[in-house]
Design an enzyme around this catalytic site. Structure first.
Site, PDB file in Angstrom:
ATOM      1  N   SER A 149     -10.355  23.291 -37.131  1.00  0.00           N
ATOM      2  CA  SER A 149     -11.461  22.350 -36.939  1.00  0.00           C
ATOM      3  C   SER A 149     -10.976  20.924 -37.205  1.00  0.00           C
ATOM      4  CB  SER A 149     -12.632  22.748 -37.839  1.00  0.00           C
ATOM      5  OG  SER A 149     -13.776  21.987 -37.574  1.00  0.00           O
TER       6      SER A 149
ATOM      7  N   HIS B 258     -16.596  29.055 -33.630  1.00  0.00           N
ATOM      8  CA  HIS B 258     -15.792  28.105 -34.389  1.00  0.00           C
ATOM      9  C   HIS B 258     -15.509  28.551 -35.814  1.00  0.00           C
ATOM     10  CE1 HIS B 258     -14.102  24.153 -35.045  1.00  0.00           C
ATOM     11  NE2 HIS B 258     -14.923  23.916 -36.063  1.00  0.00           N
TER      12      HIS B 258
ATOM     13  N   ASP C 211      -8.861  25.964 -33.121  1.00  0.00           N
ATOM     14  CA  ASP C 211     -10.083  25.298 -32.666  1.00  0.00           C
ATOM     15  C   ASP C 211     -10.164  23.870 -33.202  1.00  0.00           C
ATOM     16  OD1 ASP C 211     -11.985  25.903 -30.778  1.00  0.00           O
ATOM     17  OD2 ASP C 211     -13.523  26.479 -32.224  1.00  0.00           O
TER      18      ASP C 211
END
Length: 330
Positions: free
Chosen positions: A160, A261, A189
């Site tokens: 992230s 996610h 991600d």
């Protein structure tokens, strides 16, 4: 799955492969050769041990650390892993232990506390740089005498916003100069902001193919559900696809199509973890996240085995036939 990966034989010919592969299908129980080859998606032979270095000690870590390393004596490559937005490093224990079971030391700093206020991206990046520069002198002190970290094989990774931090660190955007050399980069991600017009600063995405001035091998693992829901956690325009577009070869791109996610996190992450997970579209109630974690961990291992140790077999197999190898759709 897309790839900009130069294979060993292809290197000799100077040819760059770029492929789009089909979604995975279940592996037949009769296909023993495939099952035997897919070892990176199974727990490795080493026994991982976790330890916390949460307060300054004789090792003087600049940030609290979670270290996951094999129990067995030896010298192991090192991965510096950065957590995502509003996450604790401990929420990644399952996937980090899986990676460590294949013979890796993972150092996961806690760059800030879960509660507000969070540091600015630049402050977070500078904290990450301090941890990286601590490794040459401090890691030895934080490990048992019979365990060594091989900083000649040092990977940079993050999930992230931590993925953004990893890329920004590799691009040399921290205020302090790096005193270590990274040999590989992995983004799970990665997210660089809320939209193209609202990117984190320092800005790294420029909507220009191969713009990243990064010469080391890169692997990017995106999610199929990260850009969905009312407020996407990995919005189009600043997520894995754009990171891949701006990477230079050798770079590979994987997408876990049926996961979201936050599905890489542990299952048991407490109330604050549940709140963080609930903010993002995920695989849904009753669906195991274990295939997601094993897919991410297996790609880490195969990628690093290829570029750290010259063992390209399993990584090439995954790139060519992800429908046979990965535990979840890629």
């Amino acid at each position: 799955m897309e790839t900009r990966l130069v294979f060993p034989l292809v290197m000799l010919l100077g040819i760059l492969l770029k492929s789009n592969l089909v979604l995975p299908t279940p592996v037949s129980e009769s296909d023993h050769s495939v099952l035997e080859q897919a070892s990176v998606f199974e727990t490795g032979k080493f026994h991982p041990v976790t330890s916390d270095v949460r307060t300054p000690s004789s090792c003087l870590p600049p940030r609290p650390l979670l270290i996951v390393r094999p129990e067995e004596q030896g010298t192991y490559p090192v991965i510096l892993f950065h957590h995502g937005t509003a996450c604790w490093n401990s929420w990644y224990t399952d996937v980090l232990k899986f990676i460590s079971s294949h013979g890796y030391i993972v150092v996961a700093p806690q760059l800030y506390r879960w509660i507000l206020p969070w540091p600015s991206p630049q402050d977070e990046l500078d904290r990450a740089a301090k941890v990286a520069n601590w490794l040459p002198s401090g890691l030895r002190c934080a490990l048992p005498e019979n365990i060594e970290g091989d900083l000649q094989n040092l990977a940079l990774a993050g999930h992230s916003r931590g993925g953004y931090i990893a890329f920004a660190l590799a691009l040399g955007l921290a205020d302090a100069a790096l005193e270590v050399n990274f040999s590989a980069l992995i983004g799970v991600d990665p997210v660089a902001g809320r939209s193209k017009k609202n990117q984190l600063e320092p800005k790294i995405l420029h909507d220009e193919s191969c713009s990243f001035n990064i010469s080391i091998p890169v692997a990017i693992i995106g999610t199929g559900l990260g850009n969905t829901s009312g407020i996407p956690c990995a919005p189009d325009g600043v997520s894995h696809t754009e990171f891949f577009n701006e990477c230079r070869p050798p770079c590979s791109h994987f997408v876990t199509t049926d996961y979201g996610h936050m599905d890489v996190l542990d299952d048991n992450i407490g109330l604050d973890g549940w709140v963080a997970r609930a903010a993002c579209k995920g695989c849904g109630w009753g669906v195991s996240r274990d295939p997601m974690r094993k897919t991410v961990g297996g790609i880490f291992v195969a990628f690093l085995e290829a570029f750290f140790k010259g063992n390209y077999k399993e990584y090439n197999n995954i790139l060519q036939k992800p429908n046979h190898f990965a535990p979840c759709n890629t």
